[in-house]
Scaffold this active site. Structure first.
Site, PDB file in Angstrom:
ATOM      1  N   ASP B 204     -31.049  77.702 110.468  1.00  0.00           N
ATOM      2  CA  ASP B 204     -30.757  78.388 109.219  1.00  0.00           C
ATOM      3  C   ASP B 204     -29.732  79.506 109.431  1.00  0.00           C
ATOM      4  O   ASP B 204     -29.763  80.202 110.447  1.00  0.00           O
ATOM      5  CB  ASP B 204     -32.077  78.988 108.692  1.00  0.00           C
ATOM      6  CG  ASP B 204     -31.919  79.601 107.330  1.00  0.00           C
ATOM      7  OD1 ASP B 204     -31.620  78.863 106.386  1.00  0.00           O
ATOM      8  OD2 ASP B 204     -32.093  80.833 107.210  1.00  0.00           O
ATOM      9  N   GLU B 246     -26.854  74.953 109.130  1.00  0.00           N
ATOM     10  CA  GLU B 246     -26.785  75.354 107.730  1.00  0.00           C
ATOM     11  C   GLU B 246     -25.713  76.426 107.639  1.00  0.00           C
ATOM     12  O   GLU B 246     -25.943  77.587 107.987  1.00  0.00           O
ATOM     13  CB  GLU B 246     -28.122  75.916 107.247  1.00  0.00           C
ATOM     14  CG  GLU B 246     -28.154  76.124 105.745  1.00  0.00           C
ATOM     15  CD  GLU B 246     -28.295  77.570 105.296  1.00  0.00           C
ATOM     16  OE1 GLU B 246     -28.406  77.783 104.095  1.00  0.00           O
ATOM     17  OE2 GLU B 246     -28.286  78.472 106.147  1.00  0.00           O
TER      18      GLU B 246
END
Lengths: 429, 546
Positions: B204, B246
């Site tokens: 992330d 991401e």
């Protein structure tokens, strides 16, 4: 049957690929080889700046395969396809360009018919016709034409310009006041090379059986405006800035200009009788942007030559004028011809009566209609001389006042035209 | 079925994204759990997906849907135990399903023991595990991500009386990757899960790992160095494990995260997603062609991951202002549907529940270059609840059947972590997996057949793409090619029937075989190939030279 299939298969294939559009800009690239690329760029930029979400297409009507102008237009990549963009602006959709090649040298009427057909098939909501030769063509002017139709739901948009006070005298002294008095709508530039219209007006005009008419072939725009008025469609004017064409001299081509404009106006009077015979007082039309503007730059028009051409023309056409004009009008014309140049004035009342005599005689076809319109040339020169003499020192405001007075005179004398129009006339063989 | 040994498995995968909390509740506490998820694995196997991407399931105060991790090596008590996870993992692998889990490296929760120690005193050994400052004026000009919530990237810590850096919520302090101990700690965390058998990580917020004065603190070379080191260790010790980035950036910027094939295995292609929606609404292929033209080549071993919807808002970061306004006007007329710079809606409601558009978009997703991700519930056309806060409207319980709580849980409805969708159009009585299983023409059954075709041809996952650019701009047509496999995809992006002529001269003599019905179409010849397509219709043709 040929009438049913006037669009080529090639054009149809191109239109199929475009599909439905919101905006269509049409132009004829014939005789505009040097400016067509610039025009296409300006239109594309207008789309990118002002209509990023809309489905857009440019329809360029050119001549046959040997037409250098349309070939150049065809070869001109559009901005979107090249990946060139207006900085900071992104059109969301594909920008289309359609090249409609018409055999030979298509007249403005044929070009317009092609554009109308494209607009109808593509279900365009707003359309504009522009001239690639016009140096005043800018992204803003294209947008100013299209917006009233697309956003405000008008059906016809005529242009308004900043003009030198000596420019557009035919419009100022004849076309505007006469059309305003008769049809009831104050459109200043009834004849122009750029205008806009709605999809429904396009469909209405396309389906008229007029496309063989000479008047439509040369200057179809006034007929479109009058068709809009006749159908109670909404008309307006949009300010486009400075008019690009230089002042036309009053030399030899005035005859051709009169044929194309006055001839078309008279033809419209003839074909739209019910519209103007029953209409009441004129009304102004909504205007987008500044109102009509005048500038006062000096002119190099040769007034003396204009007067001489008036005098000699009236003398030469004496027999023809006698068959066109009411005797009283004719007598007054003859009396002013004999005046010295310095004292000569073509009074507005006489000018209006003269034009109404011409219009009525056109209706009654007292002589060949084309010859009739040509016979107006010397009288128009006389009116022009008088106007120039009278307004050499007038301010723009004074010019406007005079223009309104002339419009009033046209309205005042409308019963005179109606009376002559309805009178039974014995046509001389 | 067992997992095949294929280090490039992520290139051929079809991924199903879900949150444990939302999927199935086994103990009637109103919250989905691993035991419930395990029970539903047959459904996912039948659907035809090949991998599951799990949203964060770690212990967390849940102030950012689990992206605020308080313990990296355990399972949130609401979702079960570590043992439950191991069982789930084994059952998934037994069915040939790979498991990708979330790993949030950039920040922790402020409730994580590391941060608690760090803030406890300036002398604590973990003090330097986070980014501290005496003032809130460092790194001026760095954008704020959650503009609706945060006003600064610095937050005042009243305990240690200094500011700490956070690119996301203020309760998510950023880890300090300039401290080598932090890197070693997160590698230990990753090893923990890899040793259990997970197949990959979605990392992330990778763009933000390192901060440097005078920069936007994004995509810095130091960040890439960290990723390279992680990858090196991963390849050495766990070959076949995958790293997914991401990074909500333009493709040209994301390209750097593939490195020379030595950083991430895969990355999301964020800008493609809004453009697929835009293209359908505009009825014009231009947005898709443009963004794929701008997409750089990536190393052979790497892959783009593509999606239609996910657990977040439909992000509109990677569009122009004009495009964003258009998307809002067309897909989020009600301002409640908007959040941050995006749209918090599910696929079906965005398409106004138009089955043809939903199918077309899924057809695009499955035929574009990249690994597709299906967001849970979208395979049955689930709706959303825009009146739930934040992005919770797209995180409602999975609708399994028309029984209590949509078959998600046996708890009292009031106890559910979120109410089930119950309106007349998208409610669980009308939209649920069981009823769609029984209906031959349901969206679920259609999705199964779509995935079946997609999974049968590697050309979709690994092939090249070549656009045909027919003059009809409402038709998006492309050739996919991989080895001997050639597929022609033709999509009608418009709401009306279209005719299109395709230039397939290069494939003269090939026979197009429609891939769903296996019907033969006329052989390609010298002339442009004419096809007609109904509204939003698409064709996939396998090309064979016989």
């Amino acid at each position: 049957m040929a009438e049913d299939v006037f669009l080529s298969d090639d054009l149809l294939r191109q239109l199929m690929s475009v599909g439905e559009v919101d905006l269509l800009v049409g132009m004829s690239s014939l005789h505009a080889a040097n400016t067509v690329s610039h025009a296409l760029d300006e239109i594309e930029e207008s789309f990118q700046r002002n209509f990023v979400r809309q489905r857009v297409v440019i329809v360029n009507v050119g001549g046959g395969d040997n037409d250098e102008d349309s070939a150049r237009a065809k070869g001109h990549d559009n901005l979107a396809e090249k990946g060139v963009r207006v900085p900071g602006i992104t059109s969301l959709r594909t920008s289309h360009r359609v090249a409609a090649n018409v055999p030979g040298s298509p007249s403005p009427g044929i070009a317009l018919r092609t554009i109308l057909a494209a607009a109808d098939l593509l279900r365009a909501r707003a359309c504009a016709v522009v001239s690639p030769a016009a140096s005043n063509l800018t992204p803003d002017s294209v947008a100013n034409l299209l917006r009233p139709v697309y956003r405000e739901k008008f059906d016809f948009v005529a242009p308004l310009y900043t003009r030198n006070k000596y420019q557009g005298l035919l419009a100022r002294n004849l076309l505007y006041p006469m059309s305003r008095a008769l049809f009831g709508w104050g459109i200043r530039e009834l004849f122009s090379e750029e205008w806009a219209f709605s999809g429904r007006l396009a469909a209405l005009c396309l389906n008229q059986d007029v496309w063989h008419e000479e008047a439509i072939q040369a200057r179809p725009e006034a007929w479109m405006a009058i068709s809009a008025m006749a159908s109670d469609f909404r008309c307006c004017q949009a300010f486009l800035g400075e008019k690009s064409q230089a002042t036309k001299g009053l030399g030899r081509d005035i005859v051709e200009v009169l044929r194309q404009t006055v001839g078309t106006l008279f033809w419209c009077l003839e074909t739209r009788q019910s519209l103007w015979l029953d209409s009441g007082r004129s009304q102004s039309v909504p205007t987008f942007g500044p109102a009509h503007e005048l500038t006062s730059d000096p002119t190099d028009l040769d007034r003396h030559r204009i007067f001489e051409m008036f005098r000699s023309g009236v003398t030469e056409l004496e027999p023809i004028l006698s068959s066109i004009l009411d005797p009283e009008t004719h007598s007054e014309i003859k009396s002013i011809v004999s005046l010295e140049e310095g004292k000569f004035r073509f009074k507005s009342g006489l000018w209006v009566r003269t034009l109404y005599d011409f219009a009525a005689s056109y209706h009654h076809a007292v002589i060949n209609r084309d010859h009739l319109v040509q016979a107006l040339a010397p009288l128009y020169r006389g009116m022009t001389y008088s106007f120039l003499a009278e307004h050499s020192d007038s301010s723009p405001a004074e010019m406007e006042t005079a223009s309104e007075t002339l419009c009033g005179e046209f309205e005042l004398q409308k019963p005179y035209l109606m009376e002559r129009w309805k009178a039974k006339v014995e046509v001389k063989s | 079925m067992t997992l095949e040994k294929d280090n490039l498995w992520y290139k051929d995968a079809v991924i199903y994204q879900l949150h444990v909390r939302t999927f199935s509740d086994s103990n009637a506490d109103g919250i989905g759990d691993f035991a419930g998820l395990t029970q539903r694995l047959d459904y996912l196997e039948e659907l035809g997906i090949t991998a599951i991407w799990l949203l964060p399931f770690y212990p967390s105060p849940l102030r950012d849907d689990g992206y605020d991790i308080a313990d990296y090596t355990s399972v949130h008590a609401s979702y079960g135990s570590l043992e439950d996870f191991k069982t789930f993992l084994a059952e998934a692998h037994r069915r040939g399903l790979r498991i990708i889990i979330e790993m949030v490296l950039n920040h922790t929760s402020d409730q994580h023991p590391w941060f608690r120690e760090a803030r406890s005193s300036r002398e604590n050994p973990r003090r330097d595990w986070y980014v501290w400052s005496e003032t809130d004026t460092r790194y001026q000009g760095v954008p704020i991500v959650f503009v609706d919530t945060e006003t600064s990237n610095w937050a005042w810590d009243p305990i240690s009386k200094s500011y700490y850096w956070h690119r996301f919520f203020s309760h998510q302090p950023d880890l300090n990757f300039d401290n080598p101990a932090v890197f070693e700690a997160v590698w230990e965390v990753m090893k923990f899960w890899l040793n259990l058998g997970v197949d990959g990580f979605r990392l992330d917020a990778v763009a933000y790992l390192v901060e440097r004065e005078g920069t936007l603190c994004e995509n810095l070379p130091e960040t890439h160095a960290i990723i390279r080191e992680l990858r090196k260790r991963l390849d050495l010790a766990y070959p076949g494990a995958m790293l997914l980035a991401e990074a909500n950036q333009w493709p040209a910027d994301v390209r750097a995260y593939f490195g020379d094939g030595d950083e991430f295995h895969a990355a999301f292609h964020f800008p493609l997603m809004p453009r697929m929606f835009m293209a359908v609404k505009l009825e014009d292929r231009k947005p898709i062609i443009e963004i794929l033209d701008q997409t750089p080549e990536i190393p052979e071993s790497c892959q783009w991951f593509i999606f239609l919807r996910n657990h977040d808002e439909l992000t509109l970061e990677m569009v122009t202002d004009v495009e964003r306004d258009y998307m809002y006007d067309e897909y989020a007329t009600d301002k409640t549907m908007r959040i941050n710079r995006g749209i918090r809606r599910r696929l079906a409601p965005m398409m106004d529940n138009d089955r043809r558009q939903i199918e077309l978009l899924n057809g695009l997703l499955m035929s574009m270059p990249g690994t597709p991700i299906v967001y849970y519930g979208d395979e049955i056309g689930m709706g959303d609840n825009i009146y739930l806060g934040d992005r919770n409207g797209v995180r409602t319980p999975m609708q399994w059947n028309s029984a209590l709580n949509a078959g998600f849980s046996l708890a009292d409805p009031e106890r559910l972590y979120a109410p089930v969708i119950s309106n007349a159009v998208y409610g669980y009585q009308a939209v649920n997996a069981d009823s769609q299983k029984r209906s031959e023409h349901s969206l679920l059954r259609w999705m199964k057949s779509l995935l079946q075709v997609r999974n049968a041809f590697q050309v979709f996952s690994r092939g090249t793409i070549q656009f045909l650019n027919p003059s009809n701009h409402r038709v998006l047509a492309y050739m996919r090619q991989f080895g001997e496999e050639t597929v022609l995809v033709v999509n009608n992006l418009s709401s009306s029937a279209q005719a299109v002529e395709l230039d397939v001269q290069r494939y003269k003599g090939y026979i197009p075989i429609e891939m769903f019905g296996r019907n033969l179409f006329p052989r390609f010849g010298n002339s442009p190939y004419l096809l007609t397509l109904g509204p939003y219709q698409f064709y996939w043709f396998q090309l064979r030279r016989i």
